[in-house]
Design a protein around this motif. Sequence first.
Motif, PDB file in Angstrom:
ATOM      1  N   MET A   1     -10.638  -8.774 -25.553  1.00 45.26           N
ATOM      2  CA  MET A   1      -9.608  -8.911 -26.575  1.00 45.26           C
ATOM      3  C   MET A   1      -9.313  -7.572 -27.252  1.00 45.26           C
ATOM      4  O   MET A   1      -8.157  -7.233 -27.528  1.00 45.26           O
ATOM      5  N   ALA A   2     -10.355  -6.782 -27.499  1.00 47.19           N
ATOM      6  CA  ALA A   2     -10.149  -5.468 -28.123  1.00 47.19           C
ATOM      7  C   ALA A   2      -9.344  -4.554 -27.208  1.00 47.19           C
ATOM      8  O   ALA A   2      -8.432  -3.842 -27.647  1.00 47.19           O
ATOM      9  N   GLY A   3      -9.640  -4.553 -25.907  1.00 44.57           N
ATOM     10  CA  GLY A   3      -8.872  -3.739 -24.977  1.00 44.57           C
ATOM     11  C   GLY A   3      -7.431  -4.161 -24.886  1.00 44.57           C
ATOM     12  O   GLY A   3      -6.518  -3.325 -24.825  1.00 44.57           O
ATOM     13  N   ALA A   4      -7.214  -5.508 -24.866  1.00 40.07           N
ATOM     14  CA  ALA A   4      -5.834  -5.992 -24.804  1.00 40.07           C
ATOM     15  C   ALA A   4      -5.068  -5.636 -26.062  1.00 40.07           C
ATOM     16  O   ALA A   4      -3.883  -5.275 -26.017  1.00 40.07           O
ATOM     17  N   ALA A   5      -5.738  -5.738 -27.223  1.00 39.20           N
ATOM     18  CA  ALA A   5      -5.071  -5.386 -28.481  1.00 39.20           C
ATOM     19  C   ALA A   5      -4.690  -3.899 -28.505  1.00 39.20           C
ATOM     20  O   ALA A   5      -3.605  -3.518 -28.965  1.00 39.20           O
ATOM     21  N   ARG A   6      -5.579  -3.028 -28.017  1.00 31.79           N
ATOM     22  CA  ARG A   6      -5.271  -1.601 -27.964  1.00 31.79           C
ATOM     23  C   ARG A   6      -4.096  -1.327 -27.044  1.00 31.79           C
ATOM     24  O   ARG A   6      -3.235  -0.494 -27.338  1.00 31.79           O
ATOM     25  N   ALA A   7      -4.048  -2.031 -25.891  1.00 29.43           N
ATOM     26  CA  ALA A   7      -2.950  -1.819 -24.947  1.00 29.43           C
ATOM     27  C   ALA A   7      -1.621  -2.251 -25.548  1.00 29.43           C
ATOM     28  O   ALA A   7      -0.601  -1.545 -25.429  1.00 29.43           O
ATOM     29  N   VAL A   8      -1.614  -3.418 -26.220  1.00 31.44           N
ATOM     30  CA  VAL A   8      -0.373  -3.894 -26.840  1.00 31.44           C
ATOM     31  C   VAL A   8       0.063  -2.949 -27.961  1.00 31.44           C
ATOM     32  O   VAL A   8       1.248  -2.621 -28.110  1.00 31.44           O
TER      33      VAL A   8
END
Length: 295
Positions: A38-45
Motif C-alpha cells: 500500500m505504501a508503494g502504491a501510494a507513493r506511485a500515485v
Amino acid sequence: MSTHLTDDQLVAAVARPATGHLADCADCRARLVGWQNMAGAARAVSHELTGEFTTPTFDSLLGPALPQPAPAPPVEVVSPGLRTSWRLVAMLTLAQLRLLPRSLAPLTLLGFAGSVLLAVLTARTGLSTVFFGLAVTLVIQLGTLTACSARSDPRVELMATMPVTPAVVFANRIFVVLALDTLLALAASASASALGAPAGVPDLIAGWLGQAMFASAVGVVCAVWRSTATGAVAGFVVWLLGLLGTVSGSGFAHRLGSIIAPLWSTAPTTLLVALLLLLAAVPGMGRPRYGVPSA
C-alpha cells in the motif's frame, strides 16, 4: 495461542523481519507485506499526480501575502557641466600635488639650478648645450619616475573605488609633473642664456626637449610594466646611450650611442614616439598591483 503484533509494534519490527515474532507468525508477515504494498502504491500515485516533491521558496509561498513596496521613482542622472568638470580636474590636480614627495620640489629646483651652472661653466668648451640638455633630461626623468613610485601608485589609492579611475589619476599626475618640469626647464634655459651660455634660448630648448620626453617616456612605460626600479634603469640606459652618442666622436662608445641617435633629438618623430609611449603606459595603471610596499 500467540498474540499478534499491534500496528506500532509491527512498524518497529520492520527493520528485523527475520527475527522475533515476525519470524514465527505468518499472519503478521502478511500484514507487513500488505502495508508495504500500500505504501508503494501510494507513493506511485502521488508521484503521478504531483510529480517530484520540492519545498516551495519563501517568495513563492509568502510573497503574494506580503505588502508590495511602491515602485521607486526614476532618478534622473544629470551629466556634470563644464564648470563642475573643471572643478573636478582642479581638485584631482591638487590631490596629486599633495601626494608627491615633499623632497621632489627642492631636488628639482636644485637640479635645474645645477643645469644652469653647468651650462655657464662649460661655455668655452663647445659642449655647453649638450651638457645642459643631458642635465635637464636627468632632472625631468627624476620627476616622472617619482610620479610612478609605489608611495603614490594610483592602483593602491582610494581613487580605485571612485568614478575617477586609476588610469585617469595617473594620466593627470604625469601631466602635472611634466608640465611643471617643462616650465622650470624653460625658465632654466632662459636663465642659462642670460648668464653667459653661448647658445640662444631656442637652441638650449632644442637640446633637451625631445631627449627628455623620450627618455622619461621609456622610464614610465617600464615603471608601469614592472616596477619603479626597472623604469629607473631603463631611463638611465637610454640617457647613457644618448650621452655616448653625443659626447664620443668615434669608437665603440659612439657606435653604441648611435642606437638611439635618430630619437635623441628634438624632432616631431621623437615627440610623437614619446607621446605614444606615455599613452601606452596609462592603461597599464588600470590593472591592480598587489604587494606594493608602502613608503
